[in-house]
Design a protein around this motif. Sequence first.
Motif, PDB file in Angstrom:
ATOM      1  N   LYS A 197      39.203  45.411  35.703  1.00  0.00           N
ATOM      2  CA  LYS A 197      39.679  44.706  36.879  1.00  0.00           C
ATOM      3  C   LYS A 197      41.151  45.004  37.160  1.00  0.00           C
ATOM      4  N   LYS A 222      42.429  37.176  41.422  1.00  0.00           N
ATOM      5  CA  LYS A 222      42.016  37.484  42.795  1.00  0.00           C
ATOM      6  C   LYS A 222      40.738  36.700  43.153  1.00  0.00           C
ATOM      7  N   GLU A 235      39.605  27.389  33.686  1.00  0.00           N
ATOM      8  CA  GLU A 235      39.281  28.659  34.329  1.00  0.00           C
ATOM      9  C   GLU A 235      40.544  29.477  34.563  1.00  0.00           C
ATOM     10  N   GLU A 267      38.426  35.586  41.178  1.00  0.00           N
ATOM     11  CA  GLU A 267      37.266  35.729  40.300  1.00  0.00           C
ATOM     12  C   GLU A 267      37.578  35.185  38.911  1.00  0.00           C
ATOM     13  N   ASN A 268      36.665  34.390  38.379  1.00  0.00           N
ATOM     14  CA  ASN A 268      36.911  33.777  37.068  1.00  0.00           C
ATOM     15  C   ASN A 268      36.826  34.819  35.952  1.00  0.00           C
ATOM     16  N   HIS A 325      41.505  32.468  37.153  1.00  0.00           N
ATOM     17  CA  HIS A 325      41.024  33.276  38.279  1.00  0.00           C
ATOM     18  C   HIS A 325      41.965  34.430  38.543  1.00  0.00           C
TER      19      HIS A 325
END
Lengths: 248, 344
Positions: A80, A65, A61, A67-68, A63
């Motif tokens: 983003k 911040k 994964e 979030e994945n 991330h």
Amino acid sequence: MSETLVTFAGVVAGYGGGDVLKGVDFEVRPGGVTCIVGPNGSGKSTLLKTVSGLVRPRLGEIHFKGENLVGLSPRDILKKGIVQVPQNHSLFREMTVEQNVELGAFLERDRRVVAQRLATIREMFPIVAERAHDKAGSLSGGQQRLVEFARCLMLEPELVILDEPSMGLDPKTLKVMFGTIRMMRDAGRTILLVEQNARQALKMAERGVVLENGKVRLTGSGMEVLHNPEIGALYLGGSLEEARRPRP
Amino acid sequence: MKLLSKNLGWVVFFAALALFPLVVTNPFYTSIGVYALLFMASATSWNMFSGYSGYIALGSAVFFGVGAYTEALLALHWHVPANGNLFWLVPLGGIIATAFAVPIGWISLRVRRHTFVVITIAVFFIFQLSAINFSFTGGSSGLALPYITWSAADFNNPFYYAGLILVVFITLVSAFVRRSRFGLQLLAIRDDEDRAMGLGVQVTAIKITGFTMSAFAIGCAGAIYALFQGQIYPQFVFDPTFDVSVALMVFLGGIGTLAGPLLGALVLESAQQYLTATYSNNSLYLLLFGGLFLIVIMFMPQGVVPFVRDKLTKRTDLERAAVAANDVSSPSPVAPSTPTEVTA
């Protein structure tokens, strides 16, 4: 502010059948420059591509911040606030400098906001104003690189990913380029940098990451990595003999 | 006022086109004018997608044919009287062509450039064969539209002005697209599709939209053509040379430019019509086309308009440099600040 901006957790990725990244774990803190170094084929560029969505990790994964990012399209990742300046020159050669820079804020629909950002960028990078109507293909390599930087800032990104920005630049231009990276850092951007000119990059980096065979071998401050004798000998211009020599 | 002076060349150009049938009343020349205008509209529309995006479509005759058949079928089935009312069906020809462009674009634009060209050609032949074999299209006998009984002297003028309105409309649309955010994305796709995608451009959606938009004016041109001819045949409205001609017109004038397609279509279509009518030889114009393209490819491969523009720009630059060199009192330029110190 969160302690980490980007977290790599067991990232495995590659092209076709083979894996280039074989379980990468490290963290990028917000603000400052994080410089990734390592020998050719260690997976530096692939790692950057996994962040910007150009290569999808097979396992693990990433991330941002919290979030994945894995599975998101490059467009969603851009939204983003993550922008990548690729290794090879990426300007649209037949388009003007201004059009190229405007495309950087492509995701921003408000024309007034785009105009404001363009005005700011023109101040930061006078070349954007001076050569606004020239075709991007007519610029020198260094000038193109600056326009690429200008373009990536149009989206006001939180994380700027730079893949070997000094490639093919002469020493004078190199100085300007590193100055511009410092300027971006001082403006509050987080920079994730892969750089062949490792000594110079590590000197200005807050964090250094050494990648070897698709795995993280060492992390530390830029100066720690730079002064690590083994790393220095192997990746920063030393020799294998030097590396194998017993340390005093 | 500033806008007018900036676009004075365009105003003069379109004013000259508008005055042409009033000055030259010979129907032989005004009929050439009608054909030239229809091709100017088609070439500008084609360029709006293919020129800006770099995706060369060689199946646009599909939209021309669909526009022509829409005009003929609606006129016949709706029993529209044979007069000016027939012109109200022209936009419908464009709309139906646009509707056809959506699925065609959706299928053909899933692939990249060269494959796209092949698919557009294949789609074209499907439509041509369909028009020849379906009964509602009249088969190979085609369809006869309501017979217009205007006087021979002024017969061409309504078609001419309908064509001119279409040219002005599509030129304005093309200019707007060129300067718009949407146009910027098409240009980015032309330069490098993958990079455009990396910047967040939704390339497939943009390409389909551009392709669909370009079908409208070509459909309208087909509808006007059907009206002007009074009888349409599948082999003439679904004509493979239509696409080749339109593409050559755009290449000659300058692909991706605004004025290039207009110039290319005006010169080539007028020449073709004139030579065909004067020498009763359908193929003579091919000699002219061949020679002209040889010259263009050898001396101005970008097309006439970009070639002339570059020459003028270089001349202006040289004049400026000469003025600067003579101006001994002018202060030396200030050294640029850090990010511009990079030298060319």
